[in-house]
Design a protein around this motif. Structure first.
Motif, PDB file in Angstrom:
ATOM      1  N   VAL A 139       0.740  -1.234   0.302  1.00  0.00           N
ATOM      2  CA  VAL A 139      -0.047  -0.150   0.587  1.00  0.00           C
ATOM      3  C   VAL A 139       0.514   0.679  -0.067  1.00  0.00           C
ATOM      4  N   LEU A 140       1.000   2.245  -0.795  1.00  0.00           N
ATOM      5  CA  LEU A 140       1.773   3.221  -1.252  1.00  0.00           C
ATOM      6  C   LEU A 140       0.271   4.352   0.330  1.00  0.00           C
ATOM      7  N   ARG A 141      -0.241   4.473  -0.368  1.00  0.00           N
ATOM      8  CA  ARG A 141      -1.530   5.946   0.533  1.00  0.00           C
ATOM      9  C   ARG A 141      -3.088   5.195   1.096  1.00  0.00           C
ATOM     10  N   THR A 142      -3.382   4.949   2.360  1.00  0.00           N
ATOM     11  CA  THR A 142      -4.426   4.806   2.401  1.00  0.00           C
ATOM     12  C   THR A 142      -5.843   5.869   2.332  1.00  0.00           C
ATOM     13  N   ILE A 143      -5.922   5.428   1.528  1.00  0.00           N
ATOM     14  CA  ILE A 143      -7.245   7.181   0.745  1.00  0.00           C
ATOM     15  C   ILE A 143      -8.148   6.679   2.329  1.00  0.00           C
ATOM     16  N   PHE A 144      -9.002   6.237   2.993  1.00  0.00           N
ATOM     17  CA  PHE A 144      -9.715   6.236   3.989  1.00  0.00           C
ATOM     18  C   PHE A 144      -9.993   4.315   4.431  1.00  0.00           C
ATOM     19  N   GLU A 145     -10.354   4.023   5.322  1.00  0.00           N
ATOM     20  CA  GLU A 145     -10.833   2.919   5.949  1.00  0.00           C
ATOM     21  C   GLU A 145     -11.889   3.176   7.117  1.00  0.00           C
ATOM     22  N   ARG A 146     -12.994   2.223   7.078  1.00  0.00           N
ATOM     23  CA  ARG A 146     -13.788   2.806   7.379  1.00  0.00           C
ATOM     24  C   ARG A 146     -14.425   1.120   7.773  1.00  0.00           C
ATOM     25  N   SER A 147     -15.508   0.970   9.203  1.00  0.00           N
ATOM     26  CA  SER A 147     -15.897   0.530   9.703  1.00  0.00           C
ATOM     27  C   SER A 147     -17.671   0.248   8.810  1.00  0.00           C
ATOM     28  N   LEU A 148     -18.175  -0.618   8.664  1.00  0.00           N
ATOM     29  CA  LEU A 148     -19.693  -1.447   7.892  1.00  0.00           C
ATOM     30  C   LEU A 148     -20.545  -0.098   8.644  1.00  0.00           C
TER      31      LEU A 148
END
Length: 154
Positions: A139-148
């Motif tokens: 992974v170069l950059r995480t744009i977003f992570e979220r929960s359901l």
């Protein structure tokens, strides 16, 4: 789950997903119920396995996990059992997620490590098992992570 989520359950879950430290009082005020009613709902959601725990969200780079990678893993179940593979993956603290998948690969893993050198070391340990083949995407950059986002059942 033995019963469907209603709008109040979904609201409570959304609130806890964004801030797991909210008080029962704050939750009760938001959904216009008494504190005992909200506490009962939370206990039921825990008992039914909808709420599986309460966690702090930690910045991975602050704790030595600034490098993320996804690893497609293949192995021959005739050479190594799923049970043995699962135990080996559980023993690797850098493996945050392991999913059995359909298609050419057997598992898809999410790893977090300090550096690419640490990633190489982790992959070396995984490849020591018989018939294990990996394909890695860093992974170069995480744009977003979220929960359901929980929604009430229709």
């Amino acid at each position: 789950m033995s019963r469907k989520l209603d709008e109040i359950d979904a609201t409570l879950l959304r609130m806890l997903s964004s801030n797991g430290r909210q008080t029962v009082r704050a939750l009760a005020q938001e959904v216009s119920l008494s504190e005992p009613s909200v506490r009962d709902r939370l206990l039921r959601l825990e008992r039914e396995g909808v709420i599986t725990g309460y966690h702090a969200t930690i910045d991975p780079s602050a704790v030595g996990g600034g490098t993320a990678a996804f690893v497609a893993l293949r192995f021959q179940p005739s050479e190594i059992s799923k049970k043995t593979m699962n135990e080996a993956l559980l023993a690797e603290p850098c493996v945050l997620e392991a999913h059995e998948v359909a298609g050419e690969d057997c598992y898809l893993l999410k790893l977090r490590v300090e550096s690419t050198q640490a990633l190489a070391d982790a992959l070396d340990r995984l490849r020591k098992m018989p018939t294990v083949d990996t394909r890695t995407t860093i992974v170069l950059r995480t744009i977003f992570e979220r929960s359901l986002d929980p929604a009430p059942d229709a």
